[in-house]
Scaffold this motif. Structure first.
Motif, short mmCIF file in Angstrom:
data_model
loop_
_atom_site.label_atom_id
_atom_site.label_comp_id
_atom_site.label_asym_id
_atom_site.label_seq_id
_atom_site.Cartn_x
_atom_site.Cartn_y
_atom_site.Cartn_z
N UNK A 170 12.66 44.46 -7.99
CA UNK A 170 11.19 43.63 -8.11
C UNK A 170 10.24 44.29 -6.75
N UNK A 171 11.45 44.61 -4.79
CA UNK A 171 10.39 44.61 -3.98
C UNK A 171 9.78 46.22 -4.25
N UNK A 172 9.96 47.23 -5.18
CA UNK A 172 9.32 48.36 -5.49
C UNK A 172 8.64 48.35 -6.54
N UNK A 173 8.63 47.00 -7.22
CA UNK A 173 7.86 47.17 -8.78
C UNK A 173 6.40 46.61 -8.18
N UNK A 174 6.85 45.82 -6.99
CA UNK A 174 5.95 45.77 -6.28
C UNK A 174 4.75 46.39 -5.55
N UNK A 175 5.41 47.69 -4.29
CA UNK A 175 5.71 47.85 -3.72
C UNK A 175 4.14 48.87 -4.41
N UNK A 176 4.91 49.51 -6.23
CA UNK A 176 4.01 50.09 -6.72
C UNK A 176 2.86 49.46 -7.63
#
Length: 172
Positions: free
Chosen positions: A159-165
């Motif tokens: 989820x954190x990776x998706x938000x950053x991207x």
């Protein structure tokens, strides 16, 4: 710490899949150690964060001249990407994505270069990298890297990776 050169980061094939290969050069002070080639595997079809694809795309779109002996990731003036610039940009994305991490006393933690070590150890372990490769990649001279092994919550990390991207790809 030597600068990662353009020729130190390549794309190759392992087990039928594209991988990014990073040549981690031995530190000058430890002349007896060998260079180590660390593979960064593609997470599979449809994945947003695919190191080999992103490396090829970066090189295709680069407006800065790339030379074999030059830095792998040059700034606009041709100098190597600095740790300060990287941390500043990572912090911007971290903040924009709304990611907050607190210590056990409830204090908000800042993103630091050492913050990335835990993620690198976990990723390496999940990729099945041997201890020697983990130690070389993180420039560990002892078994202190084992302190960064965490069970981790993959759903939170994803989820954190998706938000950053999403934030990185959003138009200003």
């Amino acid at each position: 710490r030597p600068v990662l050169r353009h020729m130190d980061v390549t794309v190759g094939v392992r087990a039928g899949s594209n991988v990014s290969l990073v040549n981690v050069r031995r530190p000058k002070a430890r002349w007896w150690e060998l260079d180590c080639i660390v593979p960064c595997f593609s997470p599979g079809a449809g994945a947003t964060l695919c190191p080999p694809s992103l490396l090829m795309e970066f090189r295709r779109l680069s407006v800065v001249p790339l030379s074999a002996g030059g830095p792998a990731f040059p700034m606009a003036d041709g100098s190597a990407l600095s740790k300060v610039w990287f941390l500043r940009r990572a912090t911007e994305l971290w903040t924009a994505a709304g990611i907050e991490v607190f210590d056990t006393a409830g204090h908000l933690l800042r993103l630091r270069a050492s913050s990335l070590r835990a993620g690198a150890v976990d990723s390496g372990i999940r990729a099945g990298l041997p201890e020697a490769v983990l130690r070389a990649g993180g420039r560990w001279s002892s078994s202190a890297w084992t302190a960064y092994q965490t069970p981790g919550n993959e759903l939170d990390l994803a989820g954190a990776a998706r938000a950053i991207w999403a934030r990185a790809n959003a138009a200003p």
